[in-house]
Design an enzyme around this catalytic site. Structure first.
Site, PDB file in Angstrom:
ATOM      1  N   CYS A 114       0.731  -1.265   0.098  1.00 54.64           N
ATOM      2  CA  CYS A 114      -0.254  -0.053  -0.009  1.00 54.64           C
ATOM      3  C   CYS A 114       0.991   1.293   0.092  1.00 54.64           C
ATOM      4  CB  CYS A 114      -0.964  -0.045   1.169  1.00 54.64           C
ATOM      5  SG  CYS A 114      -2.096  -1.140   1.242  1.00 54.64           S
ATOM      6  N   HIS A 250      -3.662   7.387   1.802  1.00 54.96           N
ATOM      7  CA  HIS A 250      -3.897   6.001   1.411  1.00 54.96           C
ATOM      8  C   HIS A 250      -5.197   5.896   1.891  1.00 54.96           C
ATOM      9  CE1 HIS A 250      -4.050   1.918   0.624  1.00 54.96           C
ATOM     10  NE2 HIS A 250      -3.919   1.555   1.867  1.00 54.96           N
ATOM     11  N   ASN A 280     -10.076  -0.177  -0.716  1.00 58.42           N
ATOM     12  CA  ASN A 280      -8.566  -0.126  -0.465  1.00 58.42           C
ATOM     13  C   ASN A 280      -8.158  -0.716  -1.882  1.00 58.42           C
ATOM     14  OD1 ASN A 280      -5.821  -0.498   0.149  1.00 58.42           O
ATOM     15  ND2 ASN A 280      -6.175  -1.132   2.096  1.00 58.42           N
TER      16      ASN A 280
END
EC number: 2.3.1.180
Length: 323
Positions: A114, A250, A280
């Site tokens: 990520c 993020h 996500n």
């Protein structure tokens, strides 16, 4: 004069299939209300059968090139941040290079889960400052739906597929915080925490594996580390949190996003939030949010933007840039 890596174009691509939270109710002990309350996610996109990460990345790259008014021949390099490349090798980036009919320059992948886009952006910035390249397409692209355990309600409802891209170009600045472009970066990792977020398979184990996550532990680390890296990057740039126009974090979990903003002393109306629509998307989430933020009219030329991420490794970092 100081060379800066300036954003001149941005774009994104999302697969056609939209998966609402309610779809999971048929196969899991979960609900739309539960997913929203835990994550802020309402829907996400899943890649179609046969649609690969490099496919998504190429579409995002084309959108960024169009936004910048450039052709592939105008670009020196491609960096793709991904943990879900099409093949073990070659890199997804070289596949994008081929699809764009870009017959020169170089292309490679960066893998920091990520945090991958932050790592790729930092790498591209270093290459531009050193004179290795004048223009670089930096892409975050993922098909995380390929590594989900569909029986694990704690993880499979959180992730989605997509890609975002931006173009960095060498331009001259005055060497001050008023310059356009990347002003500072900060990267970190700590392998002691690898077991709280990982995939239980890989090439050397001859298995694909599924994503595994200890959600509470990840949350415990995320807010503190994200706020800390953002503050460090701002300090390197000689700036402070009260000068931020937009935080583009993020997009993992609305509670992490809100907690980080609070720690930085910022209200949520200065945060670009897309997690509700995309879930996500790992390395794709920041460039996706940057592209959407620009399209919404939130991010404008001259705005001070801070972007930060944390992912498996643990790996985390932040970039401060002026749009």
């Amino acid at each position: 004069m100081t060379t800066r890596a300036v954003v001149t174009g941005v774009g994104h691509y999302l697969p056609d299939r939209v998966v609402e939270n309610a779809e999971f109710e048929a196969t899991l002990e979960t609900s739309d209300a539960w997913i929203r309350s835990r994550s802020g996610i309402e829907r996400r996109h899943f890649a179609a059968e046969g649609q690969t990460t490099s496919d998504l990345a190429t579409r995002a790259a084309r959108a960024a090139l169009q936004d910048a008014g450039l052709e592939p021949d105008d670009v020196d390099a491609i960096i793709v941040a991904t943990s879900t490349a099409d093949l073990t090798f070659p890199s997804a980036a070289t596949m994008v290079q081929s699809e764009l009919n870009m017959m020169h320059g170089f292309a490679f992948d960066v893998q920091a889960v990520c945090a991958g886009f932050i790592y790729a952006l930092t790498t591209a910035n270093s290459m531009i400052i050193s004179g290795q390249a004048k223009r670089i397409i930096v892409i975050g692209a993922e098909t995380f739906s390929r590594i989900m355990d569909w029986t694990d309600r704690a993880t499979c409802v959180l992730f989605g597929d997509g890609a975002g891209a931006l173009i960095l170009e060498a331009q001259e600045g005055d060497g001050t915080g008023t310059d356009r472009g990347i002003l500072a970066t900060d990267l970190n990792s700590d392998g002691r925490y690898r077991d709280i977020l990982y995939v239980d398979g890989g090439v050397s184990t001859q298995s694909t594996g599924f994503l595994r996550m200890q959600g509470k532990e990840v949350f415990r680390h995320a807010v503190e580390k994200l706020a800390s890296t953002a503050t460090t990057a701002l300090s390197k740039a000689g700036l402070s949190a009260d000068q931020i126009d937009w935080v583009v974090p993020h997009q993992a979990n609305i509670r992490i996003i809100a907690g980080t903003a609070k720690k930085l002393g910022l209200s949520m109306d200065r945060v670009v939030v897309t997690v509700q629509d995309h879930g996500n998307t790992s390395a794709a989430s920041i460039p996706l949010a940057l592209s959407v933020g620009k399209a919404r009219g939130q991010i404008k030329p001259g705005d001070l933007v801070v972007t930060e991420a944390i992912g498996g490794g643990l790996a985390w970092g932040a970039v401060v840039l002026r749009w």
